[in-house]
Design a protein around this motif. Structure first.
Motif, PDB file in Angstrom:
ATOM      1  N   SER A  63       7.173 -44.677  53.889  1.00 25.13           N
ATOM      2  CA  SER A  63       7.929 -43.478  53.545  1.00 25.13           C
ATOM      3  C   SER A  63       7.262 -42.728  52.388  1.00 25.13           C
ATOM      4  N   HIS A  64       6.700 -43.471  51.455  1.00 24.12           N
ATOM      5  CA  HIS A  64       6.012 -42.853  50.317  1.00 24.12           C
ATOM      6  C   HIS A  64       4.837 -42.016  50.816  1.00 24.12           C
ATOM      7  N   LYS A  65       4.165 -42.552  51.811  1.00 25.52           N
ATOM      8  CA  LYS A  65       2.980 -41.874  52.351  1.00 25.52           C
ATOM      9  C   LYS A  65       3.329 -40.492  52.940  1.00 25.52           C
ATOM     10  N   VAL A  66       4.525 -40.388  53.541  1.00 25.20           N
ATOM     11  CA  VAL A  66       4.877 -39.080  54.120  1.00 25.20           C
ATOM     12  C   VAL A  66       5.690 -38.224  53.147  1.00 25.20           C
ATOM     13  N   GLY A  67       5.903 -38.732  51.934  1.00 22.37           N
ATOM     14  CA  GLY A  67       6.475 -37.865  50.906  1.00 22.37           C
ATOM     15  C   GLY A  67       7.959 -38.002  50.660  1.00 22.37           C
ATOM     16  N   LEU A  68       8.603 -39.093  51.107  1.00 27.31           N
ATOM     17  CA  LEU A  68      10.020 -39.227  50.770  1.00 27.31           C
ATOM     18  C   LEU A  68      10.251 -40.275  49.680  1.00 27.31           C
ATOM     19  N   ALA A  69       9.898 -41.527  49.913  1.00 25.29           N
ATOM     20  CA  ALA A  69      10.143 -42.554  48.888  1.00 25.29           C
ATOM     21  C   ALA A  69       9.305 -42.223  47.646  1.00 25.29           C
ATOM     22  N   SER A  70       9.925 -42.345  46.477  1.00 27.78           N
ATOM     23  CA  SER A  70       9.254 -41.917  45.243  1.00 27.78           C
ATOM     24  C   SER A  70       8.176 -42.914  44.806  1.00 27.78           C
ATOM     25  N   GLU A  71       7.322 -42.424  43.917  1.00 24.88           N
ATOM     26  CA  GLU A  71       6.271 -43.259  43.331  1.00 24.88           C
ATOM     27  C   GLU A  71       6.905 -44.462  42.601  1.00 24.88           C
ATOM     28  N   GLU A  72       8.021 -44.179  41.935  1.00 26.65           N
ATOM     29  CA  GLU A  72       8.705 -45.229  41.168  1.00 26.65           C
ATOM     30  C   GLU A  72       9.159 -46.367  42.097  1.00 26.65           C
ATOM     31  N   ARG A  73       9.692 -45.996  43.272  1.00 30.37           N
ATOM     32  CA  ARG A  73      10.104 -47.010  44.245  1.00 30.37           C
ATOM     33  C   ARG A  73       8.905 -47.846  44.689  1.00 30.37           C
ATOM     34  N   LEU A  74       7.796 -47.164  44.917  1.00 32.10           N
ATOM     35  CA  LEU A  74       6.602 -47.872  45.394  1.00 32.10           C
ATOM     36  C   LEU A  74       6.132 -48.879  44.336  1.00 32.10           C
ATOM     37  N   VAL A  75       6.133 -48.440  43.091  1.00 29.10           N
ATOM     38  CA  VAL A  75       5.672 -49.320  41.998  1.00 29.10           C
ATOM     39  C   VAL A  75       6.605 -50.532  41.879  1.00 29.10           C
ATOM     40  N   THR A  76       7.911 -50.287  41.945  1.00 29.43           N
ATOM     41  CA  THR A  76       8.890 -51.390  41.864  1.00 29.43           C
ATOM     42  C   THR A  76       8.664 -52.376  43.002  1.00 29.43           C
ATOM     43  N   MET A  77       8.459 -51.846  44.203  1.00 26.00           N
ATOM     44  CA  MET A  77       8.256 -52.702  45.367  1.00 26.00           C
ATOM     45  C   MET A  77       6.991 -53.541  45.206  1.00 26.00           C
ATOM     46  N   GLU A  78       5.913 -52.873  44.730  1.00 29.27           N
ATOM     47  CA  GLU A  78       4.644 -53.604  44.628  1.00 29.27           C
ATOM     48  C   GLU A  78       4.721 -54.715  43.583  1.00 29.27           C
ATOM     49  N   LYS A  79       5.434 -54.426  42.515  1.00 30.29           N
ATOM     50  CA  LYS A  79       5.592 -55.457  41.473  1.00 30.29           C
ATOM     51  C   LYS A  79       6.340 -56.665  42.063  1.00 30.29           C
ATOM     52  N   LYS A  80       7.412 -56.391  42.778  1.00 29.06           N
ATOM     53  CA  LYS A  80       8.213 -57.479  43.356  1.00 29.06           C
ATOM     54  C   LYS A  80       7.379 -58.289  44.357  1.00 29.06           C
ATOM     55  N   ARG A  81       6.625 -57.576  45.201  1.00 27.88           N
ATOM     56  CA  ARG A  81       5.814 -58.265  46.211  1.00 27.88           C
ATOM     57  C   ARG A  81       4.766 -59.156  45.531  1.00 27.88           C
ATOM     58  N   LYS A  82       4.104 -58.590  44.537  1.00 28.78           N
ATOM     59  CA  LYS A  82       3.050 -59.348  43.859  1.00 28.78           C
ATOM     60  C   LYS A  82       3.645 -60.592  43.203  1.00 28.78           C
ATOM     61  N   GLN A  83       4.765 -60.397  42.543  1.00 29.95           N
ATOM     62  CA  GLN A  83       5.372 -61.536  41.840  1.00 29.95           C
ATOM     63  C   GLN A  83       5.797 -62.628  42.816  1.00 29.95           C
ATOM     64  N   SER A  84       6.377 -62.245  43.955  1.00 31.81           N
ATOM     65  CA  SER A  84       6.832 -63.288  44.884  1.00 31.81           C
ATOM     66  C   SER A  84       5.630 -63.950  45.562  1.00 31.81           C
ATOM     67  N   ASP A  85       4.588 -63.160  45.883  1.00 35.79           N
ATOM     68  CA  ASP A  85       3.382 -63.764  46.480  1.00 35.79           C
ATOM     69  C   ASP A  85       2.728 -64.736  45.499  1.00 35.79           C
ATOM     70  N   ASN A  86       2.674 -64.334  44.225  1.00 29.78           N
ATOM     71  CA  ASN A  86       2.060 -65.216  43.223  1.00 29.78           C
ATOM     72  C   ASN A  86       2.856 -66.504  43.043  1.00 29.78           C
ATOM     73  N   LEU A  87       4.174 -66.370  43.133  1.00 26.02           N
ATOM     74  CA  LEU A  87       5.000 -67.577  42.996  1.00 26.02           C
ATOM     75  C   LEU A  87       4.753 -68.514  44.187  1.00 26.02           C
ATOM     76  N   VAL A  88       4.622 -67.943  45.374  1.00 23.72           N
ATOM     77  CA  VAL A  88       4.324 -68.784  46.551  1.00 23.72           C
ATOM     78  C   VAL A  88       2.977 -69.481  46.340  1.00 23.72           C
ATOM     79  N   LYS A  89       1.986 -68.730  45.823  1.00 23.11           N
ATOM     80  CA  LYS A  89       0.660 -69.333  45.570  1.00 23.11           C
ATOM     81  C   LYS A  89       0.784 -70.474  44.559  1.00 23.11           C
ATOM     82  N   PHE A  90       1.628 -70.246  43.551  1.00 24.44           N
ATOM     83  CA  PHE A  90       1.848 -71.296  42.540  1.00 24.44           C
ATOM     84  C   PHE A  90       2.378 -72.569  43.232  1.00 24.44           C
ATOM     85  N   PHE A  91       3.333 -72.406  44.142  1.00 24.18           N
ATOM     86  CA  PHE A  91       3.865 -73.577  44.862  1.00 24.18           C
ATOM     87  C   PHE A  91       2.778 -74.220  45.733  1.00 24.18           C
ATOM     88  N   GLU A  92       1.911 -73.384  46.293  1.00 28.96           N
ATOM     89  CA  GLU A  92       0.851 -73.923  47.173  1.00 28.96           C
ATOM     90  C   GLU A  92      -0.179 -74.735  46.386  1.00 28.96           C
TER      91      GLU A  92
END
Ligand code: FAD
Length: 625
Positions: free
Chosen positions: A453-482
């Motif tokens: 949605s961000h790519k076509v101009g609806l979801a805001s930059e702020e939403r994208l940044v929040t999402m990316e932070k959450k994704r990175k943190q959860s992926d890193n936590l999974v890596k920590f468990f691995e």
């Protein structure tokens, strides 16, 4: 001098759940937008229950939010109770639901829309469309005013030739206390559209001061409530209002049966089909005659009002019958009515007449969204509105359409089902309609949809940044468990307590966490895990998502592989003007249905009812695959 600017990019007709999302999306993407509605006082009115979300619907609200729509934020801000439904099942089934303050919900929507740039408002009934050379160029109103627009989104809800039934009384109306909309159906039929009739109903609203709640079972919200929106704009509730539960009884059923001969459902006056999964009380006692009681949820309509919604008691029986029967329900002995229940019949347009963008196949630039497409429910309506608003904007700005596939979103499943299979009874979303429900979870709608949605101009930059932070943190936590090992002496006590077999040698935390008996709370007891969470200040949504990624890794990978396989069929496009009559080896039914639906890909063709795997093989061979 004209009341309106020269030509709007997008005109949205109707300010229900579909219309509000459509107008907000188009305006936020930069289109000059006009929202015309019959009554500006009833913007985002909840016609039926004061609640948002629920099974599969909660996932849709989160998807709308992830795409940059407003339903999630408005629901959070006006909730009086939060529950995560199906928490005892796998995370693919978890579904958020809120009880809403009906008046504040509508007010919050209106204020948000008023604060949206590029959006004008006008109160009047649209009575027709302006169409030139099969292209929509505006609308006309009941006062005869013409407003020019490059695209029009129709979201008329239950208003088109609406007919209200209460017992033997019937009168025109779009909703209790509001008149029906006329003119549009008739004109669309002239253009060659098909239309049909559907029916829905609503229960009586009662005075909470007249109820004895001590005779009912209290239904509190979750101890630790969550919220819909991924944005930081809203917070979980800190205070909640409880609901209650009561039951009907054989005596209540007998009293209701006394009115059956005056029921429009049974005397043939209502001819159209209603929502199968939301039957009226008379329908329930008729169809399930062996059941001697049905649940009633007693839901407050807001923080301060004493008005109560009697969920489960939807009815179009005469008001005196409704009243007498309800007075026999425990806790309702002295009930006073605010409004009786009623049923409504209305026109809808079979959605097979639409493209994936919700644009009609017959008239360019004309979009349909919401109940007009044969769906039922605020969430289903809102999501279609959002998609129609986005696509109307993209089309008038000569940009690529925005569509979602079945493995990307429930919204993708909803629209694909509607336009490919159509519906003859009010369509509501269920988790079972989605073949990739482990992928389409409520916790990851942001990961799935915000970047697109961000790519076509609806979801805001702020939403994208929040999402990316959450994704990175959860992926890193999974890596920590691995990568982090744990010793038997650190873990065996907990394993024993949970009834899981002991470990004999050191192993990776991922393996321990994968065991079905072990949950996040157990993992948090290990010092290394607690220290990691602390060090990275991880919030609950990150931890929950990491848990799901660990526990369901196998299922998620399998569904992804299946979705990728199907993607190959999705990539085989069928030309617009493909002549099915030439393919004599197709079954007659397949030729007929495919010519009518005109699927755009082989994958969509395979989902058209009546098209068999052998028909698909014929098409694949013809296309050289
Ligand atoms: P609506 O919310 O109906 O909004 C339509 C809007 O369009 C209104 O603002 C209206 O004023 C405006 N409008 C219409 N025509 C015109 C025109 N020509 N010009 C200008 N403005 C126009 N859903 C469930 O999930 N379960 C249920 O049990 C259920 N029961 C229901 C019972 C009743 C009696 C009603 C009325 C609805 C019920 N619903 C139920 C449906 C739910 O309310 C709708 O699915 C949802 O509101 C549809 O949203 P919408 O935006 O498509 O239309």
């Amino acid at each position: 001098m004209s009341l309106f600017q020269d030509t709007y990019d997008v005109i949205v007709v109707g300010a229900g759940h579909a219309g509000c999302e459509a107008a907000a999306a188009a305006a936020n993407m930069g289109s000059s937008t006009l929202l015309v509605t019959m009554n500006l006082q009833t913007i985002a009115q909840m016609s039926c229950n004061p609640a948002m979300g629920g099974i599969a619907k909660g996932q849709i609200v989160r998807e709308i939010d992830a795409l940059g729509g407003y339903s999630g934020i408005v629901s959070d801000k006006t909730a009086i109770q939060f529950k995560m439904l199906n928490k005892s099942k796998g995370p693919a089934m978890w579904s958020p639901r809120v009880q809403s303050d009906r008046m504040r919900f509508a007010e919050e929507w209106r204020l948000r829309l008023e604060g949206t740039p590029n959006l004008d408002f006008y109160q009047e009934m649209v009575s027709g469309l302006l169409v030139e050379n099969n292209k929509v160029v505006g609308v006309t109103t009941s006062l005869g005013i013409k407003v020019r627009g490059r695209s029009v989104v129709l979201t008329n809800g239950t208003f088109l030739n609406g007919l209200i039934h209460i017992g033997e009384k019937q009168f025109g109306g779009g909703r209790a206390g509001e008149r029906a909309a006329t003119g549009i159906t008739e004109q669309l039929l002239d253009f060659g559209f098909d239309s049909g009739r559907m029916k829905t109903g609503t229960p009586p609203r009662v005075d909470g001061r007249s109820l004895d709640f001590s005779k009912m079972i209290i239904q509190p919200g979750d101890d630790v409530p969550e919220k819909f929106s991924y944005s930081k704009e809203t917070s979980p509730l800190t205070n909640q209002r409880p609901c209650h539960m009561s039951y009907t009884s054989p005596e209540v059923h007998d009293l209701l049966r006394e009115g059956f001969d005056r029921s429009p459902m049974f005397n043939g006056r209502i001819k159209s089909l209603g929502p199968r999964y939301c039957p009226s009380i008379e329908d329930k006692i008729n169809r399930f005659a062996d059941k001697d009681r049905h649940q009633l949820f007693v839901e407050p309509e807001g923080w301060d009002t004493c008005e109560i919604y009697v969920n489960g008691f939807s009815t179009s029986l005469p008001e005196d019958v409704q009243f007498k029967a309800l007075r026999s329900v425990a806790g309702f002995e002295n009930v006073k009515f605010f409004r009786p229940g009623y049923a409504i019949e209305y026109d809808y347009f079979p959605p097979t007449q639409l493209k994936h963008t919700l644009e009609t196949k017959l008239v360019s630039g004309l979009y349909f969204a919401g109940q007009i497409n044969g769906t039922t429910g605020y969430e289903e309506a809102a999501s279609q509105g959002l998609m129609a608003g986005m696509n109307a904007h993209l089309k008038v700005h000569d940009q690529e359409p925005f569509t979602l596939q079945r493995d990307e979103a429930y919204i993708g499943v909803l629209i694909d089902d509607l336009i490919t299979k159509g519906t003859e009874e009010p369509y509501r979303m269920f988790t079972s309609r989605a073949e990739y429900r482990t992928l389409l979870r409520q916790d990851n709608a942001d990961e799935r949809l915000t970047p697109r949605s961000h790519k076509v101009g609806l979801a805001s930059e702020e939403r994208l940044v929040t999402m990316e932070k959450k994704r990175k943190q959860s992926d890193n936590l999974v890596k920590f468990f691995e990568h982090t090992s744990i010793l038997p002496e650190e873990v065996n006590d907990i394993l024993k307590e949970r009834g899981s077999s002991p470990m004999r040698q050191s192993d990776k935390m991922f393996k321990v966490f994968s065991r079905p008996q072990i949950h996040l709370e157990d993992m948090k007891q290990f010092k290394k895990v607690a220290a990691y969470i602390d060090e990275h200040s991880l919030e609950r949504d990150v931890l929950e998502q990491a848990e799901i990624k660990v526990k369901y890794a196998g299922y998620i990978a399998k569904e992804k592989a299946n979705a990728d396989k199907l993607q190959r069929l999705e990539n085989i496009k069928i030309p617009d003007n493909f002549d099915y009559s030439k393919l004599k080896s197709l079954s007659f039914e397949a030729r007929e249905k495919l010519s009518k639906i005109r699927p755009t890909t082989i994958s969509q063709a395979s989902r058209v009812s009546g098209v068999s795997p052998s028909d698909i093989s014929v098409m694949l061979v013809y296309m050289g695959r």
